[in-house]
Design an enzyme around this catalytic site. Structure first.
Site, short mmCIF file in Angstrom:
data_model
loop_
_atom_site.label_atom_id
_atom_site.label_comp_id
_atom_site.label_asym_id
_atom_site.label_seq_id
_atom_site.Cartn_x
_atom_site.Cartn_y
_atom_site.Cartn_z
CD GLU A 227 33.84 36.81 38.13
OE1 GLU A 227 35.01 37.19 38.42
OE2 GLU A 227 32.99 37.58 37.66
CB CYS A 261 40.01 32.87 43.28
SG CYS A 261 38.53 33.81 43.73
#
Length: 482
Positions: A227, A261
């Site tokens: 990720e 993010c």
């Protein structure tokens, strides 16, 4: 000096490395002793996890606040703890159905027979969590791992040292070390952790470090879920209310001071809309954060390294002709508290540092466009982002743009909050990552899809074995091989 003499640091490092291998061996043995935990056991484990999350919620929030210098307690409890509790409820509700064997078709040539897929736990899952959402991004993958029947070792970022100690205490209260274990520390511990022979490794962090982790995991052929980050753009159609857009962008960009993010990394506005957007963005920023320095709701940049990096991006933009609009109504000195005021950047060019790197802070570059095709080309020429946000209430136009682009997530008229949705998979594509968790994908990503086939006493294949001149072979040739 005798070079063969080991220093205290050498002995400590050796001990840390040995501890990692010991815990992994302990977990693998425990898994082999109970390789297929029942649905009841898995739900009970999730219930134990929920109990300690609720019990330690204040300690988690205070520890993260301490690690940051100032991290909004509300952001931790709503953005991290609440999301984890909702995930636990979701997985507890659905895992029985996902565990059921999936019946599959068996071709006529191989009849009579039965075929199905059995979903097995993988074994021991390694989880490497980052500092920006240390609770959500450690416990989130753990929830998926436990729901799928796995054991887990969790590596906490060295930048989250206080949180790591609290999590270690909380999870040790809920689980024995052979089921769930928390590892703290950096340096050689991090390096060793990603080289352990897990059955799968989940890493959340930067693209640069993700490459290193993937290479290390490959030494033991450990599959990975990565990720990662990247530059997630937002695009605004000319039909949209700028006020509506500014409010939603402001919420997503300033939550956790942009250290997300999936925060909007840069913004495309229709030509001529920038000034209107700036004024609307300012209004919402001031409504949420009327002051900054002593405002406990406005989060600090996590450490001096990240703070200096962001200041460097701003200085590089300034030197290259960009205009910086800081939203700091009282002109407060934010350096001592390591905060950066919400900052909009105009007159941006693609070669500026803040357009070359993921920002990870409360800084938003703005560019204007004339034709949407220009924007699509700009995005498609760059690494595929973790999220792409499009503001337009016209579904047909949104679908068209989605078809012409790639991203881990496509959000229409919303930013950031998709990460908290139970039934949506979360993950990237290309440079922004590989693999998914959350939703059913979280269960299946951390399960082994084992194909199963059973034949009765009748062995039908004997009728098609050599010599290949039997009547059945002629039927196969006539009806199947065409």
């Amino acid at each position: 000096m005798n070079t063969s003499t080991k220093t205290t640091a050498d002995v400590s490092s050796s001990s840390d490395i040995q501890h990692l291998h010991t815990v992994l061996a302990l977990q693998k043995t425990a898994y082999q002793n109970n390789p297929l935990a029942s649905a009841k056991e898995r739900i009970e484990r999730l219930a134990r996890l929920k109990t300690v999350l609720v019990k330690y919620q204040d300690q988690f929030a205070e520890a993260i606040n301490h690690d940051y210098g100032n991290r909004s307690i509300g952001e931790t409890k709503i953005g991290e703890l609440l999301t984890c509790l909702e995930h636990i409820h979701y997985y507890s509700k659905h895992l029985r159905g996902w565990m059921r064997p999936s019946k599959r078709h068996i071709s006529i040539l191989h009849q009579p027979a039965k075929g199905w897929v059995q979903y097995q736990p993988l074994g021991v899952i390694g989880i490497m969590a980052p500092w920006n959402y240390p609770l959500l991004l450690s416990v989130g993958p753990l929830i998926c791992a436990l729901a799928a029947g796995n054991h887990a070792m969790i590596k906490i970022s060295s930048a989250s040292a206080n949180f790591g100690q609290v999590l270690q205490q909380a999870l040790a209260e809920a689980f024995p070390a052979e089921l769930v274990s928390v590892i703290n520390g950096g340096g050689v511990i991090s390096d060793t952790f990603c080289r352990l022979a897990f059955d799968k490794l989940v890493f959340t962090g930067s693209t640069t470090v993700g490459k290193i982790v993937m290479a290390a995991a490959a030494e033991n052929l450990v599959p990975v879920i990565l990720e990662l980050g990247g530059k997630s753009p937002a695009i605004v159609h000319s039909s949209m209310s700028i006020s509506v857009v500014a409010q939603r962008i402001a919420v997503g960009k300033l939550w956790n001071a942009g250290q997300s993010c999936v925060a909007t990394d840069y913004l495309f506005l229709p030509r001529g809309k920038t000034e209107e957007f700036i004024e609307a963005f300012k209004a919402f920023a001031l409504e949420m954060y009327p002051e900054l320095a002593e405002n406990q709701d406005y989060t600090s940049i996590v450490n001096e390294k990240q703070y200096s990096r962001l200041q460097g991006y701003l200085e590089n933009a300034r030197q290259n002709g960009a205009q910086l609009i800081e939203i700091n109504p009282h002109d407060e000195d934010l350096g001592p508290v390591r905060k950066i005021a919400p900052t909009l950047v105009t007159q941006v060019t693609p070669d500026m540092a803040l357009m070359q790197n993921e920002i990870f802070g409360p800084i938003l570059p703005i560019m204007e466009y004339d034709q949407i095709d220009e924007v699509i080309e700009f995005i498609n020429q760059r690494p595929r982002p973790l999220a792409l946000y499009y503001f337009d209430f016209d579904t047909a136009r949104a679908d068209s743009l989605a078809r012409r682009t790639h991203s881990g997530h496509f959000g229409q008229n919303s930013v950031l909050t998709h990460v908290a949705q139970d039934d949506l998979p979360f993950g990237g594509i290309g440079a922004s990552g590989m693999g998914k968790y959350h939703g059913p994908e979280g269960f299946f990503s951390l399960s082994h899809e084992r194909s199963m086939m059973s034949k009765p006493k009748l062995y039908s294949l004997k009728f098609v074995l050599p010599p290949f001149n039997k009547p059945l072979h002629k039927l196969i040739s006539k009806w199947l091989l065409h």
